[in-house]
Design a protein around this motif. Structure first.
Motif, short mmCIF file in Angstrom:
data_model
loop_
_atom_site.label_atom_id
_atom_site.label_comp_id
_atom_site.label_asym_id
_atom_site.label_seq_id
_atom_site.Cartn_x
_atom_site.Cartn_y
_atom_site.Cartn_z
N GLN A 125 0.82 -0.99 0.01
CA GLN A 125 0.11 0.02 0.00
C GLN A 125 0.90 1.05 0.24
OE1 GLN A 125 -3.27 -0.89 -0.34
NE2 GLN A 125 -3.40 1.46 -0.90
N GLN A 126 1.75 1.16 0.75
CA GLN A 126 2.74 2.57 0.85
C GLN A 126 3.79 2.63 -0.41
OE1 GLN A 126 5.10 1.59 4.51
NE2 GLN A 126 4.03 3.28 5.42
N CYS A 127 4.03 1.40 -1.08
CA CYS A 127 4.45 1.67 -2.47
C CYS A 127 3.66 2.25 -3.41
CB CYS A 127 5.27 0.29 -2.80
SG CYS A 127 6.75 -0.31 -1.77
N LEU A 128 2.70 1.74 -3.51
CA LEU A 128 1.47 2.35 -4.35
C LEU A 128 1.19 3.80 -4.17
CD1 LEU A 128 -1.52 -0.24 -4.22
CD2 LEU A 128 0.01 0.23 -6.22
N GLU A 129 1.28 4.33 -3.15
CA GLU A 129 1.02 5.78 -2.76
C GLU A 129 2.23 6.51 -3.22
OE1 GLU A 129 -0.63 5.63 1.45
OE2 GLU A 129 -2.24 4.69 0.19
N LYS A 130 3.27 5.86 -3.28
CA LYS A 130 4.79 6.50 -3.70
C LYS A 130 4.56 7.01 -5.24
CE LYS A 130 7.69 5.05 -0.16
NZ LYS A 130 8.59 4.14 0.05
N LEU A 174 7.15 -0.09 -8.64
CA LEU A 174 6.54 -0.90 -7.43
C LEU A 174 7.69 -2.00 -7.21
CD1 LEU A 174 2.87 -1.33 -8.05
CD2 LEU A 174 3.93 -0.24 -6.13
N ARG A 175 8.14 -2.57 -8.26
CA ARG A 175 9.09 -3.82 -8.02
C ARG A 175 10.39 -3.18 -7.32
NH1 ARG A 175 13.48 -6.17 -8.70
NH2 ARG A 175 14.35 -4.10 -9.50
N GLN A 176 10.69 -2.18 -7.54
CA GLN A 176 11.85 -1.54 -6.91
C GLN A 176 11.69 -1.06 -5.43
OE1 GLN A 176 15.15 -1.05 -8.66
NE2 GLN A 176 15.39 -1.29 -6.54
N ASN A 180 13.28 -2.85 -2.12
CA ASN A 180 14.10 -2.12 -1.23
C ASN A 180 13.27 -2.20 0.13
OD1 ASN A 180 15.35 -0.85 -3.26
ND2 ASN A 180 14.18 0.98 -3.33
N HIS A 181 12.10 -2.32 0.27
CA HIS A 181 11.35 -2.26 1.52
C HIS A 181 10.95 -3.51 1.94
CE1 HIS A 181 11.55 2.09 1.75
NE2 HIS A 181 11.35 2.21 0.37
N TRP A 182 10.89 -4.43 1.16
CA TRP A 182 10.36 -5.74 1.70
C TRP A 182 11.38 -6.94 1.46
CZ3 TRP A 182 6.70 -7.29 4.93
CH2 TRP A 182 6.20 -8.65 4.99
N PHE A 183 11.41 -7.25 0.05
CA PHE A 183 12.39 -8.63 -0.15
C PHE A 183 13.91 -8.24 -0.10
CE2 PHE A 183 8.46 -8.76 -2.81
CZ PHE A 183 8.06 -10.07 -2.36
N GLY A 184 14.33 -7.16 -0.14
CA GLY A 184 15.72 -6.91 0.02
C GLY A 184 16.16 -6.81 1.48
N THR A 192 11.28 -7.27 8.30
CA THR A 192 11.04 -5.50 8.92
C THR A 192 9.91 -4.83 8.16
OG1 THR A 192 13.23 -5.53 8.06
CG2 THR A 192 13.01 -5.18 10.36
N SER A 193 9.31 -4.06 8.74
CA SER A 193 8.12 -3.59 8.02
C SER A 193 8.94 -2.26 7.30
CB SER A 193 7.05 -2.97 8.91
OG SER A 193 7.54 -2.15 9.87
N ALA A 194 8.07 -1.61 6.26
CA ALA A 194 8.76 -0.55 5.74
C ALA A 194 8.85 0.70 6.69
CB ALA A 194 8.20 -0.13 4.40
#
Lengths: 194, 80
Positions: A125-130, A174-176, A180-184, A192-194
């Motif tokens: 959701q946060q990534c979508l908002e960006k 979104l993939r990036q 950065n905030h999840w898979f990496g 850890t949460s974003a």
């Protein structure tokens, strides 16, 4: 048909359907309710023009669709959500020779386990908002609401090519963002949460 | 082969929007076969697509609230 003369029975029969249709596209409850209300009022005002060659639900949905498309077009215009066409963001992701700047890593997750995870939902959701406004709007209509590309192009008056570019850029970003905030981040003691 | 990655990422996204031509489709498949970065990219945007589609399916039971229903009824009866 007496049923067709009575807007209260229209509401009972088609209200929830129309509400879901609107909510899927607009995401906000009150806004979706207002659109449904306007649809019934407009339909009642012009019910004599309803020829009856389509079903009542189809006719009502058509009115609602127009209202939603008007609303989204206006929102894109007034909030100046247009993409800067001259700025091509692909240079962020690719070198001049067309190779990846930052090669995508494998994501080891099943959609089921991701969806069961509240934190992932939140990160997504946060990534979508960006995403930039217009891109976000259109990507969500297409991927979250599941609206066909043809419908989006017709209603929002954009070309297929334009739609494809918007979808491509949104997917890349979104993939990036999820990388950065999840898979990496997965390696550090669970997630850890974003 | 590196030169094809940018194009392959476009084709991967396009393939979710339209039918690729036969040439496009063969080129993409061959490239994904030899390039693990693009294969990862392809896999990840498909996962993203599935995750978003799954988020969509749970609004089947959503209904108009009683308040909203009443408000709309009132609005309609004011007009006739």
């Amino acid at each position: 048909m007496t049923q067709q003369q009575n807007p209260e029975s229209w509401l009972d029969e088609h209200g929830d359907y129309l509400f879901r249709f609107a909510l899927m596209r607009l995401k906000k409850r009150e806004l979706a309710e207002d659109m449904v209300q306007e649809t019934f009022l407009a339909a009642w005002k012009s019910h004599k023009s309803f020829a009856g060659d389509s079903s009542l639900r189809t006719w009502l949905t058509g009115i609602l669709k127009h209202k939603i498309a008007d609303y989204i077009r206006k929102e894109i215009r007034t909030r100046n959500l247009n993409e800067q066409a001259e700025h091509d963001p692909t240079s962020i992701w690719f070198n001049h020779n067309g190779s990846w700047k930052d090669a995508p890593a494998a994501w080891q997750s099943s959609p089921e386990s991701l969806l069961a995870n509240e934190q992932f939902h939140h990160t997504l959701q946060q990534c979508l908002e960006k995403l930039p406004g217009k891109q976000q709007k259109i990507f969500e209509l297409r991927e979250l609401a599941g609206i066909s590309g043809d419908e989006i192009c017709n209603d929002l008056e954009i070309s297929q090519t334009n739609l494809h570019v918007i979808m491509y850029r949104a997917r890349m970003s979104l993939r990036q963002c999820l990388q950065n905030h999840w898979f990496g981040k997965k390696t550090s003691a669970g997630r850890t949460s974003a | 082969m590196n030169h094809f990655c940018k194009h392959a990422s476009h084709l991967t996204s396009e393939s979710m929007e339209r039918d690729l031509t036969m040439v496009e489709s063969i080129n993409l498949r061959l490239h994904l076969w030899i390039c693990s970065s693009c294969a990862n990219y392809s896999q990840s945007i498909k996962l993203l697509h599935q995750a978003l589609a799954a988020m969509r399916s749970d609004n089947e039971n959503i209904k108009l609230s009683e308040n909203a229903r009443q408000r709309i009824k009132d609005a309609i009866s004011n007009t006739h």
